[in-house]
Design an enzyme around this catalytic site. Sequence first.
Site, PDB file in Angstrom:
ATOM      1  N   ARG A  24      90.248  17.359 109.359  1.00 43.80           N
ATOM      2  CA  ARG A  24      89.238  16.313 109.469  1.00 43.80           C
ATOM      3  C   ARG A  24      88.015  16.901 110.168  1.00 43.80           C
ATOM      4  NH1 ARG A  24      91.737  14.275 106.128  1.00 43.80           N
ATOM      5  NH2 ARG A  24      92.727  12.226 106.066  1.00 43.80           N
ATOM      6  N   GLU A  47      81.203  12.575 106.631  1.00 44.66           N
ATOM      7  CA  GLU A  47      81.225  12.696 105.162  1.00 44.66           C
ATOM      8  C   GLU A  47      80.569  11.485 104.529  1.00 44.66           C
ATOM      9  OE1 GLU A  47      85.265  13.413 103.940  1.00 44.66           O
ATOM     10  OE2 GLU A  47      85.438  15.130 105.280  1.00 44.66           O
ATOM     11  N   HIS A  93      85.794  17.905 100.412  1.00 44.98           N
ATOM     12  CA  HIS A  93      87.076  17.269 100.760  1.00 44.98           C
ATOM     13  C   HIS A  93      88.008  17.175  99.550  1.00 44.98           C
ATOM     14  CE1 HIS A  93      89.093  14.340 103.785  1.00 44.98           C
ATOM     15  NE2 HIS A  93      89.988  14.996 103.059  1.00 44.98           N
TER      16      HIS A  93
HETATM   17  C1  DGY Z   1      94.576  13.576 103.127  1.00 39.74           C
HETATM   18  O1  DGY Z   1      95.462  13.241 102.347  1.00 39.74           O
HETATM   19  O2  DGY Z   1      94.540  13.217 104.301  1.00 39.74           O
HETATM   20  C2  DGY Z   1      93.518  14.442 102.569  1.00 39.74           C
HETATM   21  O3  DGY Z   1      92.563  14.775 103.508  1.00 39.74           O
HETATM   22  C3  DGY Z   1      92.905  13.726 101.400  1.00 39.74           C
HETATM   23  O4  DGY Z   1      92.568  14.631 100.422  1.00 39.74           O
END
Ligand code: DGY
Length: 339
Positions: free
Chosen positions: A241, A270, A288
């Site tokens: 993240r 984002e 992402h």
């Molecule tokens: C998640 O599943 O948390 C990923 O970041 C999404 O692609």
Amino acid sequence: MTKRYKVWVSRPLFPEALARLEQHVELHAEAIERVHSPEQLRERLAGVDAAIIGLSDRVDAATLAGNHRLRVIANLAVGYNNLDIDALTRAGVLACNTPDVLNETTADYAWALLLAAARRVGAAERWLRAGQWTGAMRFDDWLGVDLHGKTLGILGMGRIGQAVARRAAGFDMRVLYHNRTRLPEVVERQCAACWVDKAALLRESDHLVLVLPYTPQNHHVIGAAELAQMKRGSVLVNIARGGLVDEAALAASLAAGHLAAAGLDVYEDEPVVHPALLALEQVVLSPHLGSASADTRRNMAQLATDNVLAGLGVGPDAGRPPTPINPQVLAARGVLGKA
Ligand code: DGY
């Protein structure tokens, strides 16, 4: 036949998942991708029994205020920092995510970023496409950083972190990891990874991958001080993240030549990417897409569908959603009956 439950799907989803939902519930599925405002989200969720949502849909106490109908939220992601789990639990709403089905695909992608950042794939491709490869290339041009034989550090050794570690054997790397809790020895052996404290991880890693969940406690877990502790010439990859990294501090470290490169799939705000990162050739940036393989995204959609149907008490697994985040909600409800 009138269907008992209404389900909202906040973003376009694979037809086979929608078709399965439609066998059991009245379906309201968005046909185009959009970011819903808090008011839109509140309004959509007020009229349904369950929803499948994406990471840009943030559900908190304000979203749920006055909603006495909603029973299940299925997040199309393993991470769920977009959900206020305490608020959902207080409101009696079951929250589910999509763990495990994306571990290997996301680990593959960590390696894509590690290799691309270390070997300058993005910048070299841009240079070539710009028509700049016009004559002899210097022997010492485009020098990157090796991966084989170096030390890989993993911050956050959950299931994705472990899958990243297992792949390092093919590169003959020493693997270090840091987690608050040390893994059982048998798992460490499977991953050929050694636990170290965070300071040692930063100090000794040539390549550092972040795979830990985002919580308010680990906001900017990699900030200016941590970047300064990392090896000169090392590479940072973030597939977890954006909020884990202080982007301004990262850009400053790269610009100063302390870190050699970075590979980023996630960002603090984002879809906005910090302009200082956009300006740096030595950063590989992607939007992402760690879990974005065709098979894995389909599996995530099917798992979210399973969670919704079972959470509503319909279908073959009624009452037994496979991946609940707050299972205490189910316990409080008692046994769910079939519709
Ligand atoms: C998640 O599943 O948390 C990923 O970041 C999404 O692609």
